[in-house]
Design a protein around this motif. Structure first.
Motif, mmCIF file in Angstrom:
data_model
loop_
_atom_site.group_PDB
_atom_site.id
_atom_site.type_symbol
_atom_site.label_atom_id
_atom_site.label_comp_id
_atom_site.label_asym_id
_atom_site.label_seq_id
_atom_site.Cartn_x
_atom_site.Cartn_y
_atom_site.Cartn_z
ATOM 1 N N ILE A 1 0.840 -1.205 0.000
ATOM 2 C CA ILE A 1 0.000 0.000 0.000
ATOM 3 C C ILE A 1 0.871 1.251 0.000
ATOM 4 O O ILE A 1 0.630 2.199 -0.752
ATOM 5 C CB ILE A 1 -0.951 -0.027 1.209
ATOM 6 C CG1 ILE A 1 -1.939 -1.194 1.084
ATOM 7 C CG2 ILE A 1 -1.697 1.298 1.338
ATOM 8 C CD1 ILE A 1 -2.713 -1.500 2.352
ATOM 9 N N TYR B 1 -5.411 3.078 -3.788
ATOM 10 C CA TYR B 1 -5.344 1.636 -3.523
ATOM 11 C C TYR B 1 -6.594 1.159 -2.783
ATOM 12 O O TYR B 1 -6.931 1.680 -1.714
ATOM 13 C CB TYR B 1 -4.105 1.342 -2.677
ATOM 14 C CG TYR B 1 -3.926 -0.120 -2.325
ATOM 15 C CD1 TYR B 1 -3.137 -0.951 -3.107
ATOM 16 C CD2 TYR B 1 -4.564 -0.675 -1.222
ATOM 17 C CE1 TYR B 1 -2.982 -2.292 -2.794
ATOM 18 C CE2 TYR B 1 -4.418 -2.013 -0.898
ATOM 19 C CZ TYR B 1 -3.621 -2.814 -1.682
ATOM 20 O OH TYR B 1 -3.485 -4.143 -1.372
ATOM 21 N N GLN C 1 -8.424 -2.491 -1.324
ATOM 22 C CA GLN C 1 -8.203 -3.901 -0.979
ATOM 23 C C GLN C 1 -9.468 -4.686 -1.276
ATOM 24 O O GLN C 1 -10.536 -4.388 -0.733
ATOM 25 C CB GLN C 1 -7.861 -4.031 0.513
ATOM 26 C CG GLN C 1 -7.316 -5.391 0.919
ATOM 27 C CD GLN C 1 -5.840 -5.532 0.560
ATOM 28 O OE1 GLN C 1 -5.075 -4.580 0.661
ATOM 29 N NE2 GLN C 1 -5.447 -6.721 0.150
ATOM 30 N N ALA D 1 -7.591 -3.026 6.882
ATOM 31 C CA ALA D 1 -7.100 -2.467 5.623
ATOM 32 C C ALA D 1 -6.950 -0.950 5.723
ATOM 33 O O ALA D 1 -5.935 -0.387 5.288
ATOM 34 C CB ALA D 1 -8.033 -2.847 4.481
ATOM 35 N N ALA E 1 -4.920 1.579 3.324
ATOM 36 C CA ALA E 1 -5.716 1.438 2.110
ATOM 37 C C ALA E 1 -6.720 2.582 1.999
ATOM 38 O O ALA E 1 -7.231 3.089 3.005
ATOM 39 C CB ALA E 1 -6.447 0.095 2.103
#
Length: 381
Positions: A93, A103, A105, A163, A168
């Motif tokens: 990331i 980004y 996930q 995440a 993320a």
């Protein structure tokens, strides 16, 4: 002279969640089995993801990552639930962010798509919406209990929080391609007679409850949802595609949430067709009814066998009234500078399907070259 797409809507910025993308070409999620035996990314994956954001402002979606240890049901697929997994993904990331890109996930549970011999030896449960076997598999999964269903919902929420804590920008809930959520949506798999099966409302319940839990955990602007209405991959045909997905879209809209995006796979993108060579019985069917119903609530990402020229026609003509992005998989794998190449009309590397799933191998992963033209732009004067 090379034909460029620089004037296409493909290369116009687009607001997505809390971020602004600089173009509409996306790395679609691609399972590639480069994780270690404990389902954590290995160092070559950091290079792979960072290389594919060689053009800043790119949206990268990770390969599907399991929301719990029990759902790590195939060898060398990733999870996003242990400290070691999270630490390894954080490096990826950070590498994407260092290149000025966005980004997400992708999160999933496998259900009956798990490999039976692997989960048997590792002590994981083999389960699904009901006891309908996978095509070509002799073992029937166990119908999930109420407690297991609730644990699954919580698993998605927990992995979402992990995440975001790892940096993320958002998560994509994988409700497509025959994995667990799709096993509940499909009337060919889900034969339950309780509140999780039978009617469209009941078959949709798990997906919608997962989305609500994830939205509650991290906020809707960080949440995307993926569907594959026409895919028959892993035996999840549906007899009521139009009614089912119209209901799902209506229920998502009732949440009054500004989602990051909606992700859809078109009829051409069914893995049963391009991976297994099955006849495409849904050829010619479109996603138009979903985009009409969604009505630009958030951008729509569409994937499934696109070439650059077809992608241009899709965003500039077919869906010109909608905020549409195009996901590329195989071509993006084979061309780390894919966005640069198609913007400028440079030839593409050919992908090698035989190397797609080589366990923990750099071959067919980081050995595809950048174009000479891109490398020239990186020379420091």
């Amino acid at each position: 002279m090379a034909t460029t797409l620089v004037d296409s809507k493909l290369f116009k910025p687009l607001k997505l969640g809390n971020h602004t993308l600089q173009h509409r070409i996306v790395l679609a999620p691609l399972t590639r089995n480069r994780n270690d035996d404990n389902h954590a990314p290995i160092p070559i994956m950091e290079t792979y993801y960072a290389d594919r954001v060689s053009t800043p402002g790119t949206l990268i979606i990770s390969e599907a990552t399991a929301t719990s240890h029990d759902e790590e049901g195939q060898r060398n697929i990733p999870g996003f639930n242990s400290d070691a997994q999270v630490a390894a993904w954080k490096k990826i990331i950070d590498a994407v962010h260092a290149k000025g890109s966005v980004y997400f996930q992708q999160l999933f549970a496998l259900g009956r798509a798990s490999t039976v011999d692997y989960i048997t030896e590792s002590g994981r449960p083999y389960r699904s919406s009901s006891d309908v076997s996978m095509p070509g598999v002799d073992v029937s999964p166990n119908p999930m209990t109420e407690a297991e269903i609730q644990e699954t919902i919580q698993g998605f929420a927990n992995s979402s929080k992990l995440a975001i804590a790892a940096g993320a920008d958002g998560v994509e809930v994988h409700g497509a391609h025959g994995y667990l959520l799709d096993q509940f949506l499909s009337d060919s798999v889900n034969r339950r007679t309780d509140r999780w099966g039978g009617s469209i409302e009941n078959r949709s319940r798990l997906t919608l409850e997962v989305v609500r839990a994830v939205v509650g955990a991290i906020g809707a602007e960080r949440v995307a949802v993926r569907f594959s209405p026409y895919a028959r991959f892993q035996g999840t045909e549906k007899s009521d595609v139009h009614e089912l997905y119209s209901y799902l879209i209506a229920e998502l809209k009732k949440m009054n949430a500004k989602f990051a995006y909606l992700s859809l796979v078109n009829a051409t993108g069914d893995p049963a067709v391009f991976l297994l060579g099955e006849k495409n019985e849904n050829e010619g069917r479109t996603l138009d009814f979903i985009l009409d119903a969604w009505d630009n609530l958030a951008p729509v990402l569409i994937a499934g066998g696109y070439t650059p020229e077809v992608a241009r026609l899709t965003v500039d003509e077919h869906y010109k009234q909608w905020d549409v992005l195009i996901g590329f998989g195989r071509h993006f794998l084979a061309n780390p500078d894919f966005v640069f190449r198609i913007k400028n009309g440079f030839p593409l590397n050919k992908y090698n399907r035989k190397t797609f799933y080589l366990t923990m191998a750099n071959e067919g992963y980081n050995d595809y070259p950048f174009s000479p033209q891109y490398l020239e732009t990186q020379v420091v004067a």
